[in-house]
Scaffold this motif. Structure first.
Motif, short mmCIF file in Angstrom:
data_model
loop_
_atom_site.label_atom_id
_atom_site.label_comp_id
_atom_site.label_asym_id
_atom_site.label_seq_id
_atom_site.Cartn_x
_atom_site.Cartn_y
_atom_site.Cartn_z
N ILE A 61 50.90 33.30 49.31
CA ILE A 61 50.47 32.11 50.05
C ILE A 61 49.23 32.40 50.89
N VAL A 62 49.27 33.50 51.64
CA VAL A 62 48.17 33.80 52.57
C VAL A 62 46.86 34.05 51.82
N ASP A 63 46.87 35.02 50.91
CA ASP A 63 45.63 35.35 50.20
C ASP A 63 45.28 34.28 49.16
N GLY A 64 46.30 33.62 48.61
CA GLY A 64 46.01 32.56 47.66
C GLY A 64 45.21 31.44 48.30
N ILE A 65 45.56 31.06 49.52
CA ILE A 65 44.83 30.00 50.22
C ILE A 65 43.48 30.52 50.72
N SER A 183 48.82 38.97 46.25
CA SER A 183 47.47 38.50 46.59
C SER A 183 46.74 38.00 45.35
N GLY A 184 46.73 38.83 44.31
CA GLY A 184 46.06 38.42 43.08
C GLY A 184 46.77 37.26 42.39
N PHE A 185 48.09 37.30 42.39
CA PHE A 185 48.84 36.22 41.75
C PHE A 185 48.65 34.91 42.51
N GLY A 186 48.52 35.00 43.83
CA GLY A 186 48.28 33.80 44.62
C GLY A 186 46.93 33.17 44.31
N THR A 187 45.91 34.01 44.11
CA THR A 187 44.60 33.49 43.71
C THR A 187 44.68 32.81 42.35
N PHE A 188 45.47 33.41 41.46
CA PHE A 188 45.64 32.84 40.11
C PHE A 188 46.33 31.47 40.18
N VAL A 189 47.29 31.31 41.08
CA VAL A 189 48.07 30.07 41.15
C VAL A 189 47.36 29.00 41.97
N PHE A 190 46.80 29.39 43.11
CA PHE A 190 46.29 28.39 44.05
C PHE A 190 44.94 27.81 43.64
N ALA A 191 44.18 28.51 42.81
CA ALA A 191 42.89 27.95 42.39
C ALA A 191 43.07 26.66 41.59
#
Length: 689
Positions: A61-65, A183-191
């Motif tokens: 959540i944190v790094d994804g946002i 962190s990486g998975f959050g970037t993958f999901v939140f984009a």
């Protein structure tokens, strides 16, 4: 393998195990804080895997946002009618503040624990994103979305990392690797999620939904229950005293005499048998407690003298007297259970009786004080309360462990390899609280007043431990810090601007948003690979990091040359794969260069430097775009920054060797001056003689 070899192997294992147990027992007897009973033992599994999952989701959540701010950038530019360099301050403040507030969050984590700190962060982050929807200017958005949101993210991020290191030792590399992949998975999901939200809602509605998602971190934080020190089973006071008495009698019987004569107050002598004391005090206990009461009433205490007497000359009256003593012992035991404070009085009376009687079979001053220290009901109230509070504080202070931020396997540490057991290693890397040290010394030192007297001393100590700027005098850390500053100036540029750069090459926004997902998924793979490679003792983690930074710089530098979507995908994939080592191997590199003792301080300072650079980097690139109306120069500049970071970091081994040679030369020079001074003093004495 022959039977004799198996037998020898088994005996060697038993001897090693026995040596460990003996050493642990010796440490427990000698110290108030027992490394076996008072220091929380990481389970390396069990509930720890729940901690790993909660940390994974918090990082998601944190790094994804934080990493998908580039999806919102065009919307903010249009809504506020500001330049991209100005709007970029919002996202850079969010990323920079949550890195920079690490030392303060560390102090709060030690004070309140990972669970409470993470829940506070989720509440602050949720409020910040909800308030950002009321922003009417970029400045207000900077405060709500950037600064307050960054503080909330910082309160979530650090406890999520620390809690994993606190629950794992031998399996820490695997557990931490899984957690940081969030962190990486959050970037993958939140984009794509952010792009979808902006299609159906405006940026205000999207931020409200993100605020609700952030609040879910409170649920994940509630799972981060603190480790508890194993409870030491404490025997009853009377039983511990009886065991000590039995040990004394057993030592006395080794002198060859099984009987002794006692001279009573009227001058007569009485023969008594040295019988073992029952270890379970009660109605059958032979612990001599009634003589204790008579010790104060009699003007002359009995004198004990050794004698080789015959056991056949027993006395029936003596047996009756022993039975009477047993009844009194039972009554005394009941009194002690009802009022534990009686134990203190009892030990004082035993001590006085030992001094008066002068018997080596009585409780000596040192042994009485030892019993008093072991007794849970004895000792000064201030000392007991201080030690109890300190032990609880030790169990609740995650950063008391010097290796808690280390993401590799502790079995690779020299400090672990030099210890004879895991328990002794655990004690060596735990910082004993100041209250315990004061309790062990008998008197605590008063805290010195300072300019920040409004902040509690413990909190000031934690912050100073994470922000000790004296480390900046170390040339190795200085070069490493400068390298990280240049690296962070270029690190966040692709996350913020690659979507907008792709749209300038006639790629639609929805498709361009997937570039961040490519960076996220390749970053996840890169973290796993770099962590696995660095776990080998022969691998130089600093060299791996430097090569990865250089390759990621090449990928960023080549972004302006991409003319189609495939080229952008390749550049994004290479950058995500190789930039992962820059973040994942930070603690391992710091330990390799500075040692485990400096990890906490070095990590705190490095996060501060990274946070400042992260705040400046994206706005600088945005300002260049506003001046040139092209993304070529900003990406070239970011690539150059990463090149410079790699070049400076490659110089660190040379600086380290130079610093060692300088230190050796300084020691040799100092030793030569001392010898010269000593020889001159000898010559002066000879002349005077």
């Amino acid at each position: 393998m022959s039977r004799e070899d198996k037998k020898q192997k088994g005996e060697s294992r038993q001897d090693a195990k026995g040596a460990d147990l003996e050493s642990n027992a010796a440490e427990c007897d000698g110290d108030d804080i027992c490394e076996v009973h008072d220091i929380p033992i990481p389970p390396d599994g069990g509930w720890g895997w729940v901690i790993v999952m909660s940390s994974f989701l918090c990082n998601l959540i944190v790094d994804g946002i934080a990493y998908t701010f580039g999806v919102f950038l065009p919307k903010f530019v249009v809504y506020f009618n500001e330049g991209k360099g100005t709007v970029a301050w919002v996202g850079s403040l969010l990323a920079g503040v949550y890195l920079s507030c690490g030392p303060i969050v560390g102090a709060l984590t030690n004070k309140f624990g990972c669970r409470t700190t993470c829940i506070m962060g989720s509440v602050v982050g949720m409020v910040a994103f909800a308030l950002s929807t009321l922003s009417e200017s970029v400045a207000m958005l900077m405060v709500t979305y950037g600064i307050i949101g960054g503080i909330g993210f910082g309160l979530i991020y650090l406890p999520a990392i620390v809690s994993v290191g606190y629950y794992f030792e031998k399996k820490r590399a695997l557990a931490t690797g899984i957690a940081v992949c969030g962190s990486g998975f959050g970037t993958f999901v939140f984009a794509p999620l952010a792009s979808l939200l902006l299609q159906h809602y405006d940026w205000k509605g999207a931020n409200l939904i993100l605020a609700g998602i952030i609040f879910n971190c409170a649920v994940f934080g509630s799972l981060m229950r603190p480790l508890e020190a194993p409870k030491k089973k404490c025997k009853p006071l009377l039983q511990r005293m009886a065991e000590d008495k039995a040990a004394q009698l057993e030592r006395g019987s080794l002198m060859g005499s099984q009987y002794f004569m006692v001279q009573l107050a009227d001058g007569s002598y009485e023969k008594r048998l040295k019988v073992p004391v029952n270890v379970d005090p009660g109605v059958h206990s032979s612990f001599d407690l009634d003589e204790l009461a008579g010790a104060h009433s009699a003007g002359r205490m009995p004198t004990i003298s050794e004698s080789k007497s015959d056991p056949a000359n027993g006395d029936a009256a003596q047996q009756e007297k022993k039975e009477d003593k047993q009844m009194k012992n039972a009554q005394l035991k009941d009194n002690l259970e009802e009022d534990p404070k009686e134990g203190d009085k009892l030990l004082d009376e035993l001590k006085a009786a030992a001094v008066l009687r002068g018997s080596r079979n009585s409780v000596s001053n040192g042994e009485a004080s030892n019993l008093k220290r072991r007794s849970g009901a004895c000792g000064s109230k201030d000392d007991v309360s201080s030690l109890s509070a300190s032990k609880k504080d030790l169990a609740a202070r995650p950063l008391a462990r010097k290796d808690v931020l280390y993401t590799g396997s502790v079995t690779n540490l020299p400090e672990y390899q030099s210890q004879k057991s895991l328990a002794s290693y655990r004690q060596s890397i735990v910082s004993i609280p100041k209250a315990v040290q004061a309790g062990k010394g008998g008197q605590g030192q008063k805290s010195r007043g300072g300019c920040c007297t409004c902040i509690p001393e413990a909190t000031r100590k934690e912050i100073s431990g994470l922000m000790d700027f004296s480390l900046m005098k170390d040339p190795v850390f200085l070069f490493l810090g400068v390298s990280n500053v240049f690296g962070m100036l270029g690190f966040y540029v692709p996350f913020v601007y690659i979507i907008d750069a792709a749209t300038t090459k006639d790629i639609d926004e929805e498709t361009a948003a997937f570039l961040l997902s490519i960076i996220g998924i390749t970053n996840t793979v890169g973290r796993l690979i770099s962590g696995y490679i660095s776990d080998f003792p022969a691998v130089d983690s600093l060299f791996v990091t430097n090569v990865c930074i250089a390759v990621s710089g090449v990928a960023v530098f080549c972004v302006p040359f991409c003319s189609n979507y495939v080229g952008f995908c390749i550049a994004s994939g290479v950058f995500g794969l190789f930039s992962s080592a820059f973040i994942a191997l930070t603690s391992i590199v710091l330990v390799d260069l500075l040692g485990i003792a400096q990890l906490t301080n070095a990590f705190g300072l490095l996060c501060l430097l990274r946070g400042v650079a992260a705040i400046v980097g994206p706005p600088l690139a945005g300002s260049v775009f506003d001046m040139t109306q092209s993304y070529d120069v900003p990406f070239w500049l970011a690539g150059v920054f990463l090149f410079i970071s790699s070049a400076i970091s490659f110089m660190v081994p040379c600086v380290r060797r130079w610093a060692k040679r300088k230190e050796v030369a300084l020691k040799a020079k100092t030793g030569g001056e001392m010898k010269q001074l000593k020889s001159s003093e000898d010559a002066t004495r000879a002349v005077q003689t």
